[in-house]
Design an enzyme around this catalytic site. Structure first.
Site, short mmCIF file in Angstrom:
data_model
loop_
_atom_site.label_atom_id
_atom_site.label_comp_id
_atom_site.label_asym_id
_atom_site.label_seq_id
_atom_site.Cartn_x
_atom_site.Cartn_y
_atom_site.Cartn_z
N TYR A 28 125.73 -70.71 -32.36
CA TYR A 28 124.51 -70.64 -31.54
C TYR A 28 123.56 -69.56 -32.05
O TYR A 28 123.95 -68.69 -32.82
CB TYR A 28 124.86 -70.37 -30.07
CG TYR A 28 125.38 -68.98 -29.79
CD1 TYR A 28 124.51 -67.94 -29.46
CD2 TYR A 28 126.74 -68.70 -29.86
CE1 TYR A 28 124.98 -66.67 -29.21
CE2 TYR A 28 127.22 -67.44 -29.62
CZ TYR A 28 126.34 -66.41 -29.29
OH TYR A 28 126.80 -65.15 -29.07
N MET A 65 89.00 -70.21 -52.96
CA MET A 65 87.61 -70.40 -53.35
C MET A 65 87.05 -71.69 -52.79
O MET A 65 87.70 -72.72 -52.77
CB MET A 65 87.49 -70.42 -54.87
CG MET A 65 86.05 -70.25 -55.28
SD MET A 65 85.79 -70.60 -57.02
CE MET A 65 85.48 -72.35 -56.96
N ARG A 104 94.41 -85.72 -45.80
CA ARG A 104 95.61 -84.91 -45.64
C ARG A 104 96.11 -85.14 -44.22
O ARG A 104 95.37 -85.61 -43.36
CB ARG A 104 95.29 -83.43 -45.87
CG ARG A 104 94.21 -82.93 -44.94
CD ARG A 104 93.84 -81.49 -45.25
NE ARG A 104 92.54 -81.20 -44.65
CZ ARG A 104 91.80 -80.13 -44.92
NH1 ARG A 104 92.22 -79.27 -45.80
NH2 ARG A 104 90.65 -79.95 -44.33
N CYS A 144 122.01 -62.68 -32.25
CA CYS A 144 120.99 -62.27 -31.30
C CYS A 144 120.03 -61.38 -32.08
O CYS A 144 120.29 -61.06 -33.22
CB CYS A 144 121.60 -61.54 -30.11
SG CYS A 144 122.62 -60.13 -30.54
N GLY A 196 90.50 -69.24 -47.29
CA GLY A 196 90.57 -67.98 -48.03
C GLY A 196 90.51 -68.24 -49.53
O GLY A 196 90.10 -67.38 -50.30
N HIS A 221 85.07 -73.89 -40.02
CA HIS A 221 86.10 -72.90 -40.29
C HIS A 221 86.81 -72.46 -39.01
O HIS A 221 88.03 -72.44 -38.92
CB HIS A 221 85.48 -71.70 -40.99
CG HIS A 221 86.45 -70.59 -41.23
ND1 HIS A 221 86.58 -69.53 -40.36
CD2 HIS A 221 87.35 -70.39 -42.21
CE1 HIS A 221 87.51 -68.73 -40.80
NE2 HIS A 221 87.99 -69.22 -41.93
N LYS A 252 95.38 -81.20 -52.24
CA LYS A 252 94.19 -82.02 -52.43
C LYS A 252 94.39 -82.97 -53.60
O LYS A 252 94.09 -84.16 -53.50
CB LYS A 252 92.98 -81.11 -52.68
CG LYS A 252 91.68 -81.74 -52.32
CD LYS A 252 90.53 -80.72 -52.43
CE LYS A 252 90.47 -79.82 -51.22
NZ LYS A 252 89.58 -78.66 -51.42
N SER A 265 128.68 -61.64 -32.90
CA SER A 265 127.26 -61.93 -32.74
C SER A 265 126.51 -61.02 -33.71
O SER A 265 126.66 -59.81 -33.66
CB SER A 265 126.82 -61.68 -31.30
OG SER A 265 125.42 -61.87 -31.20
N ARG A 320 86.99 -78.11 -57.20
CA ARG A 320 87.61 -77.90 -55.89
C ARG A 320 88.99 -77.27 -56.03
O ARG A 320 89.82 -77.73 -56.80
CB ARG A 320 87.77 -79.25 -55.18
CG ARG A 320 86.61 -80.19 -55.39
CD ARG A 320 86.87 -81.60 -54.86
NE ARG A 320 87.03 -81.63 -53.42
CZ ARG A 320 87.39 -82.71 -52.74
NH1 ARG A 320 87.66 -83.84 -53.38
NH2 ARG A 320 87.50 -82.66 -51.43
P1 ADP Z 1 87.49 -77.74 -48.63
O1 ADP Z 1 88.89 -77.66 -49.04
O2 ADP Z 1 86.88 -76.45 -48.25
O3 ADP Z 1 87.26 -78.85 -47.65
P2 ADP Z 1 86.45 -79.54 -50.58
O4 ADP Z 1 86.80 -79.47 -52.01
O5 ADP Z 1 87.13 -80.60 -49.83
O6 ADP Z 1 86.69 -78.12 -49.93
O7 ADP Z 1 84.87 -79.71 -50.57
C1 ADP Z 1 83.91 -79.20 -49.71
C2 ADP Z 1 82.94 -80.32 -49.36
O8 ADP Z 1 82.36 -80.87 -50.53
C3 ADP Z 1 83.63 -81.46 -48.64
O9 ADP Z 1 82.79 -81.95 -47.65
C4 ADP Z 1 83.80 -82.47 -49.72
O10 ADP Z 1 83.85 -83.77 -49.21
C5 ADP Z 1 82.59 -82.26 -50.59
N1 ADP Z 1 82.85 -82.67 -51.97
C6 ADP Z 1 83.79 -82.20 -52.80
N2 ADP Z 1 83.77 -82.85 -53.98
C7 ADP Z 1 82.80 -83.77 -53.90
C8 ADP Z 1 82.32 -84.77 -54.77
N3 ADP Z 1 82.84 -84.95 -55.98
N4 ADP Z 1 81.31 -85.55 -54.34
C9 ADP Z 1 80.78 -85.37 -53.11
N5 ADP Z 1 81.18 -84.46 -52.23
C10 ADP Z 1 82.20 -83.66 -52.61
MG MG Z 2 87.88 -80.55 -47.93
#
Ligand code: ADP
Ligand code: MG
Ligand code: MG
Length: 879
Positions: free
Chosen positions: A853, A105, A338, A833, A103, A456, A24, A766, A94
């Protein structure tokens, strides 16, 4: 003293890589770099994760300092103040590991709110309702996510309030009611934790950041890491980012977008939008988002910028992107990008399309396909004809590939238990959460009532290549009553349903499935590239013509392992085999073997015919003899009768054959040494079959005869003499100029160590990695299931060494053996194998050590071809 930097503002982080920034963080830095508008913020690097644990799950002081310096930088740029009573800065916290990891946070939004800042926010935005709503959400998220306390009670407070007032939507709740809710949330917090809700934003921030690092080691994350081969040592990064508010009113909103369709790969933006909402509403599947046309209709200018920016990002990354965005008062912000998860079918189409669009080359296209989920393309789908004649009972979003049929299971535990009991189930949930992963693994398919393409359930299912239909709102799931109601029909755990992950349709009852076509279209095209770039040949492990045929369709270039023992277990044969084992004299044994020989010979004939120009490698009898003997009284009596022995004599012989440790006992080439007549019979069957097929087809068959469990040169020489005597004589009489090869398995550490000597006698090696792994580790695969889980839990081992080669230990033996063997015989033909022969990570290793192989089960052959090509592209061999 110049301190090491652990905290980077997004604009200073470009190029530092996802190892340090996490996925991220790297994406945020990259977007900043290419000029996409994102809210200001910074990344706390993955290195801090280890430091956090080393310091007893605390943030070291010098890192806390760097964090607050970075906060100051945001304050400067935004003109907002963290904890300020004017223009307060609010942030999100985040998590972000190197690879996307369900899984971990969840994100906390609106951090920095307290009584003072919420008042300021209300005043400055002129929108008190928005401010109170943000505060309410923040207390809930902080309690649930940072403090790890269930959100049930707090959710109920809101739900009760809505019910009492007859509200349908969260947006109907009034400002006063939100205020009241905030007070009650705070009281609940105090009651639960025995302290006030922290009003100091700095304290809030440190608790939240620490919670992210702690979540790296939670059980859910550990399960996911195991399943996906993610090393514990990687650690996670934390991103702190200024908030963009999607819940400010009708000119605000939030959404997710894929630059192409993640289910089919079609080159068209696939996006969802939810007006007046914050990101968590979409991701958690609490509200089902609307089609992106909603944004186009409401704010066409924003929509245009949205489309343009997506194109920019896709061209920059040269791959399909999965993005999050938020519109705050008509201003578009991106929050994440991503490379998007996609179904295997979409991955294929996208890779081929990107080649055609000139964005990537063929080699890159090959590397874009995930080898681990590639076999999902070989999955059968529902019979199209049957589908035409069947009316779906409901329709949801086509979120994960394939077709699944099974009885309804309502919880993850139930799905797992019923799967263990041999039942096929479909996991049906209102929505899934990370706790449901085990159930999702166990189920044939997943059906959820709520949630969009990025809920999810959808994300995890696509990752696993599991059939999934989500957001099927017509299916009302009552998890307590254990029913699904669709229209006026009620379904229970007794009912079987079918879910089609390719269309989103749900059917009552089970539906016939059909095999996919592997030569046509994108698959055929990609495989032609794959075959062009790989060095490793791919053979198959097959004992029957049926398997061999299937493997050939999948592209196998020969049989690397034909286990002859399976040929003895057939109903009409095992009896002769038993007579052979019970025989007291060589003559008796030969008579029994003579009954078996024609059957073996005809087996080999059909295998040679199926494989045509490709070689077939037959392994001599391998398992301990007692495995063939009967245990049941009736069978023992029958056997006694046929061999003119007493029941007691048969029982005595069975007892005599009993071994304390059969896997290390009288088996493999030990059988040939003690009962040469077995080896003679098998050789005769192999060679006679080859002669017959050669004569019939006019093409000389070149049999390979493989001796199992060799310990050393003299032993191999002994067995080889028996083989050659029989073979040479048969070939001489046939008048054919037929060649054959004798080689050995390397599956005992001693053989690996003595490979230079063994190669004097062996024309090929093998590696039997199942035995070699057991013998090197000193524990048996059959028993390992009892204690390996503790090894994973304590991180002594990170993956199952029987599935993925242990490169450190067993791999060292293989490397040595290859080197020693080729020193003696430079053209020694070497393969592998065993299960690891079809495992992508192991295949990379086999490519690197220079094997000729790999051989794997028929179903893994396409995966192995792909993995071999990827290895060859990433690690070219010196020619
Ligand atoms: P995940 O990895 O579970 O997607 P994220 O960190 O991307 O977690 O965030 C969860 C949600 O919160 C996403 O929809 C994201 O766009 C939103 N979000 C995260 N940070 C911000 C921010 N600074 N302003 C507005 N929305 C946010
Ligand atoms: Mg996200
Ligand atoms: Mg073996």
């Amino acid at each position: 003293m110049a301190e090491k930097k652990y905290v980077y503002a997004f604009e200073d982080a470009h190029g530092l890589g996802r190892e340090l920034l996490g996925g991220k963080g790297a994406g945020l830095a990259e977007m900043t770099h290419i000029g996409v508008r994102i809210p200001e913020g910074f990344t706390i690097t993955t290195e801090v994760c280890a430091l956090f644990y080393e310091s007893g799950k605390k943030l070291p002081e010098y890192i806390v300092e760097q964090i607050f310096e970075a906060v100051k930088v945001i304050e400067k740029k935004t003109g907002k103040v963290f904890g300020g009573s004017h223009n307060p800065l609010l942030v999100s916290v985040r998590s972000g590991a190197r690879a996307s990891m369900p899984g971990m946070m969840d994100t906390i939004l609106n951090l920095g709110l307290n009584d003072e800042t919420v008042a300021a926010l209300a005043k400055e935005t002129g929108n008190e309702r928005f401010a109170m709503d943000s505060f309410r959400r923040f207390i809930l998220m902080f309690t649930n996510i940072a403090k790890g306390h269930s959100r049930e009670e707090m959710d109920k407070m809101l739900a009760d309030l809505k019910e009492k007032n007859g509200y349908k939507l969260d947006t109907e709740v009034t400002t006063e009611q939100l205020k009241d809710l905030v007070t009650r949330y705070k009281a609940y917090y105090k009651k639960t934790f025995g302290e006030d809700f922290p009003s100091d934003p700095k304290e809030q921030l440190l608790v939240a950041v620490s919670a992210v690092f702690k979540s790296w080691d939670n059980p859910r994350a550990n399960v996911y890491r195991m399943m996906n081969n993610i090393p514990y040592s990687w650690g996670t990064a934390v991103n702190v980012q200024s908030m963009a508010f999607g819940n400010k009113g009708e000119t605000s909103g939030t959404g997710v977008a894929f630059s192409r369709d993640p289910a089919t790969g079609e080159n068209k933006i696939s996006a969802e939008y939810l007006p007046n909402a914050q990101g968590e509403d979409v991701v958690a599947g609490i509200r089902t988002p609307l089609h992106i046309d909603e944004l186009k209709a409401r704010m066409p200018k924003v929509y245009d910028e949205f489309v343009k920016t997506i194109k920019i990002m896709e061209n920059h990354y040269r791959d399909m992107q999965d993005m999050e965005f938020t519109v705050e008062d008509g201003v578009l912000y991106f929050l994440q990008t991503r490379n998007g998860k996609r179904t295997p079918a979409a991955a294929l189409k996208i890779a081929c399309d990107l080649v055609d669009e000139g964005l990537i080359n063929e080699k890159e296209a090959v590397c874009r396909i995930d080898a681990m989920s590639f076999d999902k393309l070989l999955l059968p789908g529902f019979d199209k004809q049957v589908l035409k004649e069947t009316t779906p009972i409901a329709k949801g979003l086509a979120a994960g590939p394939g077709a699944g049929t099974g009885a309804i299971a309502f919880t993850a535990e139930e799905a797992e238990a019923r799967k263990k009991a041999g039942e096929k189930v479909i996991l049906v949930r209102a929505e899934t959460s990370p706790e449901d992963i085990v159930g999702m693994v166990a189920a044939q398919g997943i059906l959820t009532m709520r949630g969009g393409m990025t809920s999810h359930a959808a994300v995890v299912a696509r990752g696993m290549g599991k059939c999934c239909v989500c957001g099927c709102s017509a299916a009302i799931v009552d998890e307590h009553a254990r029913t699904v109601t669709i229209g006026d029909k009620v379904y229970t755990d007794k009912d079987v349903i079918s879910v089609d992950g390719n269309t989103g349709n749900v059917y009552f009852g089970s539906i016939k499935t059909v095999e996919p076509d592997l030569t046509a279209g994108y698959f055929g095209r990609l495989m032609s590239w794959v075959d062009e770039y790989r060095d490793l040949k791919v053979r198959t492990n097959a004992d029957t013509p049926l398997d061999a045929k299937q493997a050939k369709i999948f592209g196998a270039q020969g049989i690397g392992l034909c286990r002859t023992e399976h040929m003895f277990f057939a109903k009409d044969r095992i009896f002769s085999m038993r007579k052979m084992i019970l025989a007291d004299t060589v003559e008796e044994r030969e008579a029994a073997l003579a009954e078996i020989e024609p059957m073996q010979q005809s087996d080999f004939e059909s295998l040679y015919e199926v494989m045509g120009d490709f070689n077939v490698n037959v392994r001599l009898l391998d398992p301990p003899l007692h495995e063939f003997l009967p245990q049941e009284e009736g069978l023992i009596e029958e056997l006694a009768l046929a061999t003119k022995k007493t029941v007691q004599q048969v029982k005595d012989r069975i007892a005599e054959l009993h071994e304390a440790n059969p896997m290390m006992g009288h088996r493999g080439c030990r059988l040939a040494v003690t009962y040469p007549e077995i080896c003679r019979m098998q050789t005769s069957a192999i060679i006679k079959a080859a002669i017959n097929v050669s004569k019939k087809t006019g093409k000389l068959v070149e049999p390979e005869i493989m001796v199992p469990l060799i310990l050393e040169e003299k032993e191999l020489k002994f067995v080889k003499n028996i083989i050659c005597q029989v073979a040479d004589e048969l070939i001489a009489t046939s008048g054919l100029n037929m060649k054959y090869h004798v080689g050995t398995m390397i599956e005992i550490p001693r053989a690996a160590l003595l490979s230079d000597e063994i190669a004097k006698e062996a024309e090929f090696f093998s590696f039997g990695t199942n035995d070699l792994t057991q013998m090197t580790f000193g524990f048996s695969r059959d028993d390992a299931g009892k204690f390996l889980p503790a090894y994973y839990e304590n991180k002594i081992l990170e993956e199952d060494p029987f599935k993925t080669l242990d490169q450190n230990g067993v791999g060292k033996l293989i490397t040595l053996s290859v080197k020693l063997g080729r020193a003696t015989r430079p053209n020694l033909h070497i393969g592998v194998c065993g299960e690891t022969g079809g495992d992508p990570k192991s295949i990379e290793f086999y490519h690197k050590v220079g094997l000729d192989y790999v051989s794997c089960s028929p179903f893994r052959v396409p995966v192995a071809r792909l993995a071999a090509a990827q290895a060859a592209i990433l690690f070219p061999r010196k020619k």
